[in-house]
Design an enzyme around this catalytic site. Sequence first.
Site, short mmCIF file in Angstrom:
data_model
loop_
_atom_site.label_atom_id
_atom_site.label_comp_id
_atom_site.label_asym_id
_atom_site.label_seq_id
_atom_site.Cartn_x
_atom_site.Cartn_y
_atom_site.Cartn_z
N LYS A 72 0.85 -1.20 0.00
CA LYS A 72 0.00 0.00 0.00
C LYS A 72 0.87 1.23 0.00
O LYS A 72 1.83 1.32 0.77
CB LYS A 72 -0.87 -0.01 1.28
CG LYS A 72 -1.87 1.13 1.35
CD LYS A 72 -3.13 0.82 0.60
CE LYS A 72 -4.01 2.04 0.40
NZ LYS A 72 -3.62 2.85 -0.78
N LYS A 108 5.27 1.94 -3.06
CA LYS A 108 5.31 3.32 -3.55
C LYS A 108 5.61 3.32 -5.03
O LYS A 108 6.28 2.41 -5.53
CB LYS A 108 6.41 4.11 -2.82
CG LYS A 108 6.19 5.62 -2.84
CD LYS A 108 5.13 6.00 -1.84
CE LYS A 108 5.13 7.44 -1.42
NZ LYS A 108 4.44 7.62 -0.14
N ASN A 239 -1.42 19.86 -0.30
CA ASN A 239 -2.60 19.26 0.33
C ASN A 239 -2.44 19.16 1.84
O ASN A 239 -3.23 19.70 2.61
CB ASN A 239 -2.86 17.89 -0.31
CG ASN A 239 -4.03 17.17 0.33
OD1 ASN A 239 -5.10 17.76 0.52
ND2 ASN A 239 -3.86 15.92 0.68
N1 GLU Z 1 1.01 8.92 -0.02
C1 GLU Z 1 0.48 8.79 1.32
C2 GLU Z 1 1.58 8.38 2.28
O1 GLU Z 1 2.75 8.58 2.02
C3 GLU Z 1 -0.75 7.91 1.38
C4 GLU Z 1 -0.57 6.48 1.00
C5 GLU Z 1 -1.88 5.70 0.91
O2 GLU Z 1 -2.93 6.24 1.23
O3 GLU Z 1 -1.80 4.53 0.54
O4 GLU Z 1 1.33 7.93 3.36
#
Ligand code: GLU
Length: 431
Positions: A72, A108, A239
Amino acid sequence: MDPRKLILAGFERALPYIKTPDGKPMPDWIFMKLQEPERLLEGRIVIPIDDGTNATFLYYRSQHNTWCGPAKGGIRYHPDVNQEEVIFLSMGMTAKTAVIGLPFGGGKGGIAPRYNNLTPERTTFLRDYFPKKMSALVSERLTREYTEKIAPIIGPEKDIPAPDVYTNAQVMAWIMDEYSKIVGYTCPAVVTGKPIVLGGSLGRHEATARGTFFVTMAALNHLGIDDEDHSVVVQGYGNAGCIAAKLFYDAGFKIIGISDSKGGIYNLKGLNPHKVELHKIKSGSVINYPDSDLIDNEELLELRCSILLPAALENVITKDNAPRIKAKIIAEPANGPTTIEADDILYERGIFRIPDILANAGGVTVSYFEWVQNMERLDWTEDEVNARLKNKLVNAFNRVLTESVANKVSMGVAAYIHAGKRLTAAGMLRG
Ligand code: GLU
């Protein structure tokens, strides 16, 4: 610095304190497995861009760890994205989902122009163009091509992307649409951070900042300074930074400094972040906001304040400026803003730092809620989402605080102890 070292060093510092469930040291092979991604996909995309030429983009998706569930993590569009950074960020996601105790691992992705063999002029042009000046048409095409490339390795049970720096709900909608075409049915659970009408969760857009707010309130409570008149400095006005500034302001805090990539503004009497946001939308930056003085990003970080929120990119609080930081609490909406050396200095100086993997975990936590709602065909109210978010983050904060107090280490080390224990238990059970 090799950015991967930041997260690796985070685990390394925690190693002496990480025990297996029966009290033994973490086995070597667990740490060896945590040092590299399980799977890394990279390649190139060539598409026509807005100036009528063709451009090459390099794309990445790193699945760092899946012991506790599907990978995730977000997708970043930024001119500096590279393989090392994506790996580091995916490793950070493994730590983040483990700190909160989500049934996910870490992943990622990212895209950046390819600069090799380009003239300096073309490089400058592309760095400036991507992604801020790219039209929606080109962004859609790039996103659809990227989705096609990563489609074999993503999916609701495999790897679930989300927004990150310079990607948003529209980008998620394109990914969801392209992936759905490939599998032959509408599949909302393949990404999170979607528009509400396509299965997005209420509260997801604000979740990173709201999570930062909740853990900061828990820290103020723990430090016994929750009834004072608090000032807040926000570095980065995307954001996370902008929404965090508004949440703190609406709760009665005084926002005295705000910056973005072009520079910063400050006013010791307080700034109205709602109006600063409108000014940024109109002019492209927070600078030249009326009723404020200009300040550069370096000086801004060193302002005397109660709460400092680094909400931009990596490596802004280092051993060089850490001795001069005057905040009481640092809570990190950004990923990786503080180096390991800086964390040690801040801890010695009595500055309470809530590390990124805890302070910005609100985003992935509500992503988890979005995924649950998609999988179960549910739709929760915003109040329900926010209450669940608060519960998860305050629980995680308390567990990290317990490790910090018990082991006499910073919250930065404690977060990795807590995450490391969970990963060790999961890794050993899976064998
Ligand atoms: N990009 C965000 C983070 O670095 C959210 C990741 C997500 O919601 O999977 O935590």
